[in-house]
Design a protein around this motif. Sequence first.
Motif, PDB file in Angstrom:
ATOM      1  N   SER A  13       0.413  -0.859   0.340  1.00  0.00           N
ATOM      2  CA  SER A  13       0.225   0.001  -0.060  1.00  0.00           C
ATOM      3  C   SER A  13       0.547   1.134  -0.198  1.00  0.00           C
ATOM      4  N   THR A  14       0.598   2.529  -1.164  1.00  0.00           N
ATOM      5  CA  THR A  14       1.564   3.387  -0.481  1.00  0.00           C
ATOM      6  C   THR A  14       1.197   4.248   0.505  1.00  0.00           C
ATOM      7  N   THR A  15      -0.554   4.040   1.120  1.00  0.00           N
ATOM      8  CA  THR A  15      -0.355   4.297   2.819  1.00  0.00           C
ATOM      9  C   THR A  15       0.446   3.880   3.793  1.00  0.00           C
ATOM     10  N   GLY A  16       0.594   4.830   4.843  1.00  0.00           N
ATOM     11  CA  GLY A  16       1.279   3.389   5.562  1.00  0.00           C
ATOM     12  C   GLY A  16       0.026   3.552   6.597  1.00  0.00           C
ATOM     13  N   TRP A  17       0.592   2.892   7.556  1.00  0.00           N
ATOM     14  CA  TRP A  17      -0.988   2.293   9.035  1.00  0.00           C
ATOM     15  C   TRP A  17      -1.136   3.572   9.661  1.00  0.00           C
ATOM     16  N   ILE A  18      -2.637   4.074   9.777  1.00  0.00           N
ATOM     17  CA  ILE A  18      -3.033   5.094   9.915  1.00  0.00           C
ATOM     18  C   ILE A  18      -3.474   4.401  11.653  1.00  0.00           C
ATOM     19  N   PHE A  30      -8.685 -13.533  17.517  1.00  0.00           N
ATOM     20  CA  PHE A  30      -8.076 -13.906  18.167  1.00  0.00           C
ATOM     21  C   PHE A  30      -8.438 -13.547  20.028  1.00  0.00           C
ATOM     22  N   CYS A  31      -7.523 -12.549  20.403  1.00  0.00           N
ATOM     23  CA  CYS A  31      -7.887 -11.955  21.223  1.00  0.00           C
ATOM     24  C   CYS A  31      -9.115 -11.062  21.660  1.00  0.00           C
ATOM     25  N   GLY A  32     -10.122 -10.521  20.706  1.00  0.00           N
ATOM     26  CA  GLY A  32     -11.231  -9.960  21.040  1.00  0.00           C
ATOM     27  C   GLY A  32     -11.033  -8.195  20.855  1.00  0.00           C
ATOM     28  N   ASP A  33      -9.749  -7.945  21.415  1.00  0.00           N
ATOM     29  CA  ASP A  33      -9.769  -6.846  21.210  1.00  0.00           C
ATOM     30  C   ASP A  33      -9.900  -5.626  20.225  1.00  0.00           C
ATOM     31  N   PRO A  34     -10.264  -4.929  20.054  1.00  0.00           N
ATOM     32  CA  PRO A  34     -11.009  -3.923  19.246  1.00  0.00           C
ATOM     33  C   PRO A  34      -9.366  -3.116  18.437  1.00  0.00           C
ATOM     34  N   ALA A  35      -9.434  -3.807  16.879  1.00  0.00           N
ATOM     35  CA  ALA A  35      -8.270  -2.804  16.416  1.00  0.00           C
ATOM     36  C   ALA A  35      -8.097  -1.481  16.565  1.00  0.00           C
ATOM     37  N   ALA A  36      -7.106  -0.798  16.345  1.00  0.00           N
ATOM     38  CA  ALA A  36      -6.912   0.244  16.089  1.00  0.00           C
ATOM     39  C   ALA A  36      -5.942   1.239  15.068  1.00  0.00           C
ATOM     40  N   THR A  37      -5.376   0.017  14.029  1.00  0.00           N
ATOM     41  CA  THR A  37      -5.086   0.255  13.207  1.00  0.00           C
ATOM     42  C   THR A  37      -5.240  -0.146  11.680  1.00  0.00           C
ATOM     43  N   PHE A  38      -4.603   0.556  10.538  1.00  0.00           N
ATOM     44  CA  PHE A  38      -5.331  -0.236   9.524  1.00  0.00           C
ATOM     45  C   PHE A  38      -4.328   0.489   8.525  1.00  0.00           C
ATOM     46  N   LYS A  39      -4.628  -0.301   6.932  1.00  0.00           N
ATOM     47  CA  LYS A  39      -4.192   0.430   5.832  1.00  0.00           C
ATOM     48  C   LYS A  39      -4.852   0.114   5.158  1.00  0.00           C
ATOM     49  N   PRO A  40      -5.083   1.559   4.209  1.00  0.00           N
ATOM     50  CA  PRO A  40      -6.842   1.050   2.846  1.00  0.00           C
ATOM     51  C   PRO A  40      -6.190  -0.086   1.911  1.00  0.00           C
ATOM     52  N   LEU A  41      -6.608  -0.355   1.277  1.00  0.00           N
ATOM     53  CA  LEU A  41      -6.361  -1.666   0.541  1.00  0.00           C
ATOM     54  C   LEU A  41      -6.933  -1.287  -0.981  1.00  0.00           C
ATOM     55  N   ASP A  42      -6.454  -0.745  -1.695  1.00  0.00           N
ATOM     56  CA  ASP A  42      -6.906  -0.283  -3.603  1.00  0.00           C
ATOM     57  C   ASP A  42      -6.955  -1.658  -3.962  1.00  0.00           C
ATOM     58  N   GLN A  43      -8.204  -2.432  -4.167  1.00  0.00           N
ATOM     59  CA  GLN A  43      -8.441  -3.713  -4.889  1.00  0.00           C
ATOM     60  C   GLN A  43      -8.604  -3.211  -6.169  1.00  0.00           C
ATOM     61  N   GLY A  44      -8.370  -1.918  -7.310  1.00  0.00           N
ATOM     62  CA  GLY A  44      -8.495  -1.756  -8.242  1.00  0.00           C
ATOM     63  C   GLY A  44      -9.673  -0.332  -8.454  1.00  0.00           C
ATOM     64  N   TRP A  45      -9.627  -0.507  -9.733  1.00  0.00           N
ATOM     65  CA  TRP A  45      -9.937   0.516 -10.303  1.00  0.00           C
ATOM     66  C   TRP A  45     -11.298   0.766 -10.082  1.00  0.00           C
ATOM     67  N   ASN A  46     -12.004  -0.818  -9.966  1.00  0.00           N
ATOM     68  CA  ASN A  46     -13.513  -1.215 -10.254  1.00  0.00           C
ATOM     69  C   ASN A  46     -14.474  -2.285  -8.944  1.00  0.00           C
ATOM     70  N   SER A  47     -13.620  -1.973  -7.902  1.00  0.00           N
ATOM     71  CA  SER A  47     -13.519  -2.396  -7.196  1.00  0.00           C
ATOM     72  C   SER A  47     -13.425  -1.399  -5.601  1.00  0.00           C
ATOM     73  N   SER A  48     -13.918  -1.975  -4.345  1.00  0.00           N
ATOM     74  CA  SER A  48     -14.358  -1.414  -3.266  1.00  0.00           C
ATOM     75  C   SER A  48     -12.886  -1.314  -2.098  1.00  0.00           C
TER      76      SER A  48
END
Length: 64
Positions: A13-18, A30-48
């Motif tokens: 991804s061209t974007t770092g962790w947010i 696994f642990c059930g804690d809410p995640a607080a870090t993500f990376k957006p993934l672009d799956q192509g021009w015609n997808s979500s």
Amino acid sequence: MPSLEGMHAAPPSTTGWIETNAVHGPQCLFCGDPAATFKPLDQGWNSSLERLWWCRPCETTWID
């Protein structure tokens, strides 16, 4: 259903962790804690836009 990804298998991804508000992130599979870090993934021009979530305590990632 989210799919699990190892840190070494994270898609590039061209974007770092947010940082987000942990209250709004999805629960770790696994642990059930809410995640607080993500990376957006672009799956192509015609997808979500998906997010690769990272649970820091477990060192687990998953796509949601």
